[in-house]
Design an enzyme around this catalytic site. Structure first.
Site, PDB file in Angstrom:
ATOM      1  N   LYS A 118       0.904  -1.216   0.000  1.00  0.00           N
ATOM      2  CA  LYS A 118       0.021   0.144  -0.053  1.00  0.00           C
ATOM      3  C   LYS A 118       0.945   1.076   0.163  1.00  0.00           C
ATOM      4  CE  LYS A 118      -4.072  -1.921   0.651  1.00  0.00           C
ATOM      5  NZ  LYS A 118      -5.413  -2.041  -0.179  1.00  0.00           N
ATOM      6  N   LYS A 200      -3.716 -10.634  -7.289  1.00  0.00           N
ATOM      7  CA  LYS A 200      -4.862 -10.886  -6.485  1.00  0.00           C
ATOM      8  C   LYS A 200      -6.228 -10.158  -7.148  1.00  0.00           C
ATOM      9  CE  LYS A 200      -6.144  -8.619  -2.476  1.00  0.00           C
ATOM     10  NZ  LYS A 200      -6.235  -8.319  -1.050  1.00  0.00           N
ATOM     11  N   LYS A 203     -10.616  -4.767  -5.379  1.00  0.00           N
ATOM     12  CA  LYS A 203     -11.512  -3.914  -5.625  1.00  0.00           C
ATOM     13  C   LYS A 203     -11.071  -2.616  -6.376  1.00  0.00           C
ATOM     14  CE  LYS A 203     -13.339  -4.319  -1.015  1.00  0.00           C
ATOM     15  NZ  LYS A 203     -12.706  -3.715   0.297  1.00  0.00           N
TER      16      LYS A 203
HETATM   17  P1  ATP Z   1      -8.660  -2.979  -0.728  1.00  0.00           P
HETATM   18  O1  ATP Z   1      -8.262  -3.285  -2.047  1.00  0.00           O
HETATM   19  O2  ATP Z   1      -9.236  -2.012  -0.428  1.00  0.00           O
HETATM   20  O3  ATP Z   1      -7.172  -3.346   0.284  1.00  0.00           O
HETATM   21  P2  ATP Z   1      -9.272  -5.803  -0.081  1.00  0.00           P
HETATM   22  O4  ATP Z   1     -10.477  -6.501  -0.725  1.00  0.00           O
HETATM   23  O5  ATP Z   1      -8.183  -6.457  -0.296  1.00  0.00           O
HETATM   24  O6  ATP Z   1      -9.497  -4.284  -0.417  1.00  0.00           O
HETATM   25  P3  ATP Z   1     -10.835  -5.977   2.434  1.00  0.00           P
HETATM   26  O7  ATP Z   1     -11.882  -5.342   1.893  1.00  0.00           O
HETATM   27  O8  ATP Z   1     -10.637  -5.521   3.738  1.00  0.00           O
HETATM   28  O9  ATP Z   1      -9.578  -6.024   1.576  1.00  0.00           O
HETATM   29  O10 ATP Z   1     -11.049  -7.556   2.592  1.00  0.00           O
HETATM   30  C1  ATP Z   1     -12.075  -8.412   3.256  1.00  0.00           C
HETATM   31  C2  ATP Z   1     -11.799  -9.809   3.221  1.00  0.00           C
HETATM   32  O11 ATP Z   1     -11.356 -10.327   1.833  1.00  0.00           O
HETATM   33  C3  ATP Z   1     -10.286 -10.215   3.703  1.00  0.00           C
HETATM   34  O12 ATP Z   1     -10.446 -11.421   4.754  1.00  0.00           O
HETATM   35  C4  ATP Z   1      -9.513 -10.540   2.513  1.00  0.00           C
HETATM   36  O13 ATP Z   1      -8.444 -11.482   2.890  1.00  0.00           O
HETATM   37  C5  ATP Z   1     -10.368 -11.082   1.495  1.00  0.00           C
HETATM   38  N1  ATP Z   1     -10.070 -11.113   0.243  1.00  0.00           N
HETATM   39  C6  ATP Z   1      -9.944  -9.816  -0.432  1.00  0.00           C
HETATM   40  N2  ATP Z   1      -9.420  -9.995  -1.528  1.00  0.00           N
HETATM   41  C7  ATP Z   1      -9.503 -11.576  -1.746  1.00  0.00           C
HETATM   42  C8  ATP Z   1      -8.871 -12.301  -2.936  1.00  0.00           C
HETATM   43  N3  ATP Z   1      -8.836 -11.898  -4.106  1.00  0.00           N
HETATM   44  N4  ATP Z   1      -9.155 -13.629  -2.729  1.00  0.00           N
HETATM   45  C9  ATP Z   1      -9.610 -14.287  -1.481  1.00  0.00           C
HETATM   46  N5  ATP Z   1      -9.935 -13.563  -0.500  1.00  0.00           N
HETATM   47  C10 ATP Z   1      -9.943 -11.980  -0.562  1.00  0.00           C
END
Ligand code: ATP
Ligand code: LTN
Length: 334
Positions: A118, A200, A203
């Site tokens: 980040k 990965k 969002k």
């Molecule tokens: P950002 O991009 O804003 O950091 P994020 O989606 O990575 O967002 P969170 O929204 O806080 O982060 O994630 C919520 C949950 O979703 C967490 O448990 C995270 O591990 C899971 N998660 C996020 N992306 C993935 C993915 N690509 N595959 C599986 N699990 C995921």
């Protein structure tokens, strides 16, 4: 003797309202929350305090927090079974996080890969909140003495740090916090981008075709899967160098419950085109009821408000007890 029912174990997890939730969030975390709420005493939060570690427009944060809360309900989290709340409504999170900051080491925080990623991505805003992000996450978990924390693979390092902090505090002041375990699904813990299967699914990807949103329309889901990057093998099997297909197989397996072997058998002799359509259809059917329920909920602001207020009240009741114990232990006068 009759088997007395042991008290239920507790789970806690949270998700940031930083954008539209993706299929990665759903498979890696949210879907498991719904399953686990039956067996566990459950609390789930919208992590708005964590969301402001990256600059976010206030109107957008407000709208996304409400939308995110509505999604929790739409996926099947039942306010009768689970406590669903907004993190900033329970001020004990911020307060315990400060205390835990004083039991977290600079060196530990600098090793966090999410912090490194980040801060590389947002080099103009490497704020202290971003740095201390994991001690706030530790506070979230430890306030409720959670036994289990359902998360995607990317959060494993943060959970390990939470355990380190808990152990350190318990060691200094006697048993205070429950040692939490991670619950990371065997399949689907890391759903990859549909456009670059080495990254990965996130969002905030600039390419809309890289991720499926939970609220995407069926035609968009189908289009995105049809365009998903694969390889030139044209044979559906799980293997090295086939990250695109491996990812589609993980998605299909998580949604249908079929094993990789079964999927390979079912698609023997068929091409990627057929497989992509099958994956898309399975995902469309999985998400259809979620979108329908969401559309109803999001228009009922008063109902949503009553839910998140009740959730915050219940969460506060538990959080307050842990926080006063912690304050006593470190030597604050009450
Ligand atoms: P950002 O991009 O804003 O950091 P994020 O989606 O990575 O967002 P969170 O929204 O806080 O982060 O994630 C919520 C949950 O979703 C967490 O448990 C995270 O591990 C899971 N998660 C996020 N992306 C993935 C993915 N690509 N595959 C599986 N699990 C995921
Ligand atoms: N850090 C997590 C979101 C999060 C969380 C938590 C997960 C905040 N607090 C407590 C589990 C438990 C993320 O970035 N995905």
């Amino acid at each position: 003797m009759e088997n007395q029912t042991a008290p239920k174990k507790r789970i806690f997890s949270a998700i940031k309202p930083t954008g539209s939730f993706t299929l990665g969030n759903y498979i890696g975390a949210l879907k498991n929350w719904v399953n686990l709420q039956e067996e566990y005493d459950s609390l789930f939060a919208i992590a708005d305090l964590h969301a402001i570690t990256i600059r976010i427009d206030p109107a957008k944060l407000r709208a996304q927090t409400l939308q995110s809360y509505a999604i929790l309900s739409a996926i099947g989290l039942d306010p009768e079974k689970s406590i669903l709340f907004i993190q900033s409504h329970v001020h004990e999170h911020a307060e315990l996080a400060w205390i835990l900051n004083c039991y977290s080491q600079f060196g530990e925080m600098t090793r966090m890969t999410q912090f490194k990623d980040k801060s590389a991505k947002h080099a103009d805003n490497i704020n202290l909140g971003l740095f201390a992000y994991p001690s706030l996450m530790a506070a979230d978990i430890l306030l409720y003495n959670a036994d289990l924390v359902p998360i995607g693979a990317d959060q494993k390092q943060h959970l390990e740090l939470t355990r380190t902090i808990a152990q350190r505090f318990n060691g200094l002041y006697s048993e205070t916090f429950t040692m939490p375990e991670g619950f990371i699904p065997k399949v689907g813990a890391r759903i990859m981008s549909l456009q670059n299967p080495l990254e990965k699914m996130g969002k905030s990807d600039s390419n809309e075709n890289a991720y499926i949103k939970i609220l995407d329309k069926p035609e968009d889901i189908l289009r995105k899967f049809k365009r998903a990057v694969t390889d030139s093998d044209a044979k559906v099997f799980y293997g090295e160098g086939k990250e695109g297909i491996n990812n589609l197989m993980s998605i299909y397996s998580s949604v249908t419950g079929l094993s990789f072997e079964q999927i390979e058998r079912d698609f023997d002799g068929k091409g990627y085109g057929d497989f992509k359509v099958a994956v898309a259809e399975a995902v469309i059917e999985e998400l259809r009821p979620v979108r329908e329920k969401y559309d109803m909920l999001i228009n009922d602001k008063a109902y949503l408000e009553s839910l998140y207020k009740a959730g915050a009240e219940k969460a506060t009741y538990i959080a307050r007890k842990t926080l006063s114990k912690v304050k006593r232990k470190v030597g604050f006068i009450s």
